[in-house]
Design an enzyme around this catalytic site. Structure first.
Site, PDB file in Angstrom:
ATOM      1  N   SER A 178       0.863  -1.183   0.000  1.00  0.00           N
ATOM      2  CA  SER A 178       0.000   0.000   0.000  1.00  0.00           C
ATOM      3  C   SER A 178       0.895   1.227   0.000  1.00  0.00           C
ATOM      4  O   SER A 178       2.071   1.154   0.377  1.00  0.00           O
ATOM      5  CB  SER A 178      -0.887  -0.006   1.243  1.00  0.00           C
ATOM      6  OG  SER A 178      -1.524   1.243   1.444  1.00  0.00           O
ATOM      7  N   TYR A 191      -2.308  -1.221  10.007  1.00  0.00           N
ATOM      8  CA  TYR A 191      -2.350  -1.481   8.569  1.00  0.00           C
ATOM      9  C   TYR A 191      -1.057  -1.015   7.912  1.00  0.00           C
ATOM     10  O   TYR A 191      -0.421  -1.755   7.159  1.00  0.00           O
ATOM     11  CB  TYR A 191      -3.558  -0.782   7.936  1.00  0.00           C
ATOM     12  CG  TYR A 191      -3.723  -1.082   6.460  1.00  0.00           C
ATOM     13  CD1 TYR A 191      -4.338  -2.260   6.045  1.00  0.00           C
ATOM     14  CD2 TYR A 191      -3.269  -0.204   5.486  1.00  0.00           C
ATOM     15  CE1 TYR A 191      -4.483  -2.555   4.704  1.00  0.00           C
ATOM     16  CE2 TYR A 191      -3.410  -0.481   4.144  1.00  0.00           C
ATOM     17  CZ  TYR A 191      -4.023  -1.660   3.753  1.00  0.00           C
ATOM     18  OH  TYR A 191      -4.158  -1.946   2.412  1.00  0.00           O
TER      19      TYR A 191
END
Length: 274
Positions: A178, A191
């Site tokens: 990401s 995350y």
């Protein structure tokens, strides 16, 4: 990465160059028909979102797809979709990565070896967003769950399936990262940290295997994509402003095809900012 002294000195060094395609080449790849024919590819998080579309796309290009996910009904739907367009018969592998043990993953390796006989690639797509909150307020149990799904289980599954992947002519392992994995951002907590760890794991696997195997490990950053996870992360965003999973599939196919056998240890942004 360039060829190093260890590669030149090691008689078992991989025969292929480290990088044969640029990131632009990967993003703009035009897959030849049946470019994945003969390959068996495992997709985690295959029940919806990018995982579902990747599974369908791999099947359309000739791969036998192993569908791994926690919700059997979703896997059944993807299974039926593949069969509806005449793809090779897939297999469903229900598994909740949040609670899965290493022993269960080793059993999965034995099952794949017995029933299919080969594994040429893994797309690690399953993921958990967790909380968007300051680290000082982050629920520690939620933190552990996010790290387990996004990182620890990904490592465990890769390690458990390595014997099969090493037997492949050119095994490809693709991790999902990401933007916040490459550049950490406040409030993204577990995350972001899990995606940082995934990028580091891909790099270490690359260093440890590049001289002695034909395996290749890479990360993809899908960028802003029209998925349920994105909607939860950005509830005020207009989803119609985002690309669909179908729009970014070129890179996913490229990294599983033999066109990318020299691409190792890369983090490929599928939607780079201008």
């Amino acid at each position: 990465m360039s060829t190093n002294i260890d590669q030149l000195a090691d008689p078992q060094a991989a025969q292929t160059p480290t990088t044969t395609l640029t990131h632009d080449d990967i993003r703009s790849f035009v897959p030849p028909d049946n470019c994945l024919d003969g390959k068996t590819i495992l997709v985690t998080g295959a029940g919806d979102g990018i995982g579902r579309v990747a599974a369908l796309t791999y099947a359309r290009y000739g791969a036998t797809v192993l569908l791994l996910g926690r919700t059997s009904s979703k896997l059944e739907y993807v299974y039926d979709e593949i069969e509806s367009f005449g793809g090779k018969q897939p297999a469903m592998l229900p598994m909740n990565l949040e609670g899965a043990t290493y022993a269960e993953m080793q059993q999965l390796e034995g099952l794949i070896n017995k029933e299919v006989g080969q594994l040429d690639g893994i797309l690690h797509n399953a993921g958990m967003l967790g909380q968007l909150t300051p680290l000082e307020m982050y629920d520690v149990d939620m933190f552990a769950d996010v790290m387990k799904v996004n990182f620890t289980a990904t490592f465990m599954l890769t390690q458990a399936l390595l014997p099969l992947l090493k037997d492949a002519d050119h095994g490809s392992i693709v991790f999902t990262s990401s933007t916040v994995g490459t550049t950490p951002r406040a409030f993204w907590g577990a995350y972001a940290l899990s995606k940082q760890a995934v990028e580091g794991m891909s790099d270490i696997f690359t260093q440890e295997t590049q001289n002695t195997t034909n395996l290749r490990f890479n990360c993809v950053n899908p960028g802003g994509t029209r998925t349920n996870m994105r909607a939860h992360a950005y509830p005020g965003e207009n989803p119609m402003s985002l690309k669909t999973p179908e729009d970014i599939m070129a890179g996913y196919v490229c990294l599983m095809s033999d066109e990318s056998i020299g691409v190792r240890g890369q983090v490929i942004e599928l939607q780079p900012k201008d």
